[in-house]
Design a protein around this motif. Sequence first.
Motif, PDB file in Angstrom:
ATOM      1  N   LEU A   9       0.822  -1.212   0.000  1.00  0.00           N
ATOM      2  CA  LEU A   9       0.000   0.000   0.000  1.00  0.00           C
ATOM      3  C   LEU A   9       0.855   1.261   0.000  1.00  0.00           C
ATOM      4  CD1 LEU A   9      -2.795  -1.023   2.547  1.00  0.00           C
ATOM      5  CD2 LEU A   9      -3.004  -0.875   0.058  1.00  0.00           C
ATOM      6  N   ASP A  76      -7.812   4.529 -14.412  1.00  0.00           N
ATOM      7  CA  ASP A  76      -6.749   3.801 -13.723  1.00  0.00           C
ATOM      8  C   ASP A  76      -6.676   4.255 -12.264  1.00  0.00           C
ATOM      9  OD1 ASP A  76      -4.584   2.299 -13.051  1.00  0.00           O
ATOM     10  OD2 ASP A  76      -3.170   3.251 -14.432  1.00  0.00           O
ATOM     11  N   VAL A  78      -6.006   2.685  -9.548  1.00  0.00           N
ATOM     12  CA  VAL A  78      -4.914   2.145  -8.743  1.00  0.00           C
ATOM     13  C   VAL A  78      -3.661   3.008  -8.891  1.00  0.00           C
ATOM     14  CG1 VAL A  78      -3.417   0.155  -8.356  1.00  0.00           C
ATOM     15  CG2 VAL A  78      -5.833  -0.195  -8.887  1.00  0.00           C
ATOM     16  N   THR A  79      -3.286   3.322 -10.126  1.00  0.00           N
ATOM     17  CA  THR A  79      -2.103   4.147 -10.349  1.00  0.00           C
ATOM     18  C   THR A  79      -2.288   5.524  -9.747  1.00  0.00           C
ATOM     19  OG1 THR A  79      -1.531   2.967 -12.376  1.00  0.00           O
ATOM     20  CG2 THR A  79      -0.618   5.172 -12.105  1.00  0.00           C
ATOM     21  N   LEU A  81      -4.165   6.410  -7.211  1.00  0.00           N
ATOM     22  CA  LEU A  81      -4.112   6.329  -5.753  1.00  0.00           C
ATOM     23  C   LEU A  81      -2.679   6.150  -5.272  1.00  0.00           C
ATOM     24  CD1 LEU A  81      -6.165   6.233  -3.334  1.00  0.00           C
ATOM     25  CD2 LEU A  81      -5.879   3.756  -3.403  1.00  0.00           C
ATOM     26  N   ARG A  82      -1.919   5.293  -5.945  1.00  0.00           N
ATOM     27  CA  ARG A  82      -0.542   5.047  -5.529  1.00  0.00           C
ATOM     28  C   ARG A  82       0.325   6.288  -5.750  1.00  0.00           C
ATOM     29  NH1 ARG A  82       1.934  -0.470  -7.554  1.00  0.00           N
ATOM     30  NH2 ARG A  82       3.570   0.263  -6.133  1.00  0.00           N
ATOM     31  N   MET A 208     -13.037   2.329  -5.546  1.00  0.00           N
ATOM     32  CA  MET A 208     -12.089   1.930  -4.510  1.00  0.00           C
ATOM     33  C   MET A 208     -12.375   0.532  -3.973  1.00  0.00           C
ATOM     34  SD  MET A 208      -9.782   4.239  -4.174  1.00  0.00           S
ATOM     35  CE  MET A 208      -9.896   4.213  -5.968  1.00  0.00           C
ATOM     36  N   ALA A 211     -11.425  -1.874  -7.426  1.00  0.00           N
ATOM     37  CA  ALA A 211     -10.134  -1.784  -8.114  1.00  0.00           C
ATOM     38  C   ALA A 211      -9.153  -2.807  -7.547  1.00  0.00           C
ATOM     39  CB  ALA A 211      -9.556  -0.377  -7.968  1.00  0.00           C
ATOM     40  N   PRO A 212      -8.252  -3.336  -8.378  1.00  0.00           N
ATOM     41  CA  PRO A 212      -7.282  -4.346  -7.913  1.00  0.00           C
ATOM     42  C   PRO A 212      -6.136  -3.733  -7.112  1.00  0.00           C
ATOM     43  CG  PRO A 212      -6.928  -3.888 -10.231  1.00  0.00           C
ATOM     44  CD  PRO A 212      -8.152  -3.102  -9.831  1.00  0.00           C
ATOM     45  N   ILE A 213      -6.461  -3.083  -6.013  1.00  0.00           N
ATOM     46  CA  ILE A 213      -5.454  -2.476  -5.146  1.00  0.00           C
ATOM     47  C   ILE A 213      -4.759  -3.566  -4.333  1.00  0.00           C
ATOM     48  CG2 ILE A 213      -5.081  -0.839  -3.257  1.00  0.00           C
ATOM     49  CD1 ILE A 213      -7.665   0.595  -4.263  1.00  0.00           C
ATOM     50  N   ARG A 219      -9.801  -8.860  -1.370  1.00  0.00           N
ATOM     51  CA  ARG A 219     -10.759  -7.806  -1.708  1.00  0.00           C
ATOM     52  C   ARG A 219     -11.760  -7.533  -0.587  1.00  0.00           C
ATOM     53  NH1 ARG A 219     -10.578  -7.000  -6.924  1.00  0.00           N
ATOM     54  NH2 ARG A 219      -8.451  -7.726  -6.585  1.00  0.00           N
ATOM     55  N   GLN A 222     -10.079  -5.096   1.549  1.00  0.00           N
ATOM     56  CA  GLN A 222     -10.036  -3.800   0.873  1.00  0.00           C
ATOM     57  C   GLN A 222     -11.355  -3.053   1.052  1.00  0.00           C
ATOM     58  OE1 GLN A 222      -8.395  -3.820  -3.133  1.00  0.00           O
ATOM     59  NE2 GLN A 222      -9.965  -2.411  -3.819  1.00  0.00           N
TER      60      GLN A 222
END
Length: 282
Positions: A9, A76, A78-79, A81-82, A208, A211-213, A219, A222
């Motif tokens: 994370l 996107d 995930v990107t 958020l990261r 959120m 998404a594949p976080i 999941r 998550q």
Amino acid sequence: MLPAAIRDLIKPPPGFDIDFGRPRNAPALVPFNGISWKVFSNPVALFVGGIAAVLLELAEPSVRSGVWDHSNFRADPVTRLRRTGFAALVTVYAPRAEAERMIAAVVKMHERVTGTTPDGLPYRANDPRLLEWVHATALFGFLEAYHCYVSPLSLEEKSRAFMEGQEAARLYGAEHPPRSWPEWEQLLARTAPGLEDSAILREFLDLMEAAPILPAWLRPMQRLLVRAAVELTPYPMRAYPSLQRRGLHGGEAAIVRLLGKGAKALPLSSLPPAQATRRMCG
């Protein structure tokens, strides 16, 4: 497997090659071993607090339009958020020169983010008023997530974190960022009448949760952490229809606290907080 997923994370996204370990003894924008260094090192607090902060940002009409119309959140998440989380880590842990470089690049990029809300209100991303709100909501989210799900923070500690964030906030362009927790509460009270519910809040939460976080088998965890973020939102947001029944249920807060406290014991030696600590103690 679970510890690795939680560590990820706060893992730097691809393409971000900032060296947090050098040069030796190079100070960051915030004081070494301050409240911010403690709070931002916890992956659960960072994830939960980051989502809570975005919810508050998306409730502000101008910020919502700037984020939703000029970013890749939908395509996107995930990107995005990261990248946002990593920017927070750079602000706290990176050598000052690296943090200043990153912030200058963000400010330059934001110069192109202008437009009009659906209600016809012009906005620009570098508006100091909006920057103050974004900065303050981010700190609120991270501090409140740590306070509720990791370890209680005193009012003095929360206020100290706001003081620690002053330099970064002003580099971004916020002219009068809150300097204490009471000043944050005053800003929230002034801003609350202009906040509003929208379909975008519901869409963001759906993204959120889906998404594949985290890996597919995690999941449910998550979705639990997303509900923990909703639980942190203050009045009037907590009463919005988009957030109804999306907070924690039953004893779930205790489970999130177990995850938050457990994250403090994870081996994080390869990640920015530990690298920065070695830089300052070398």
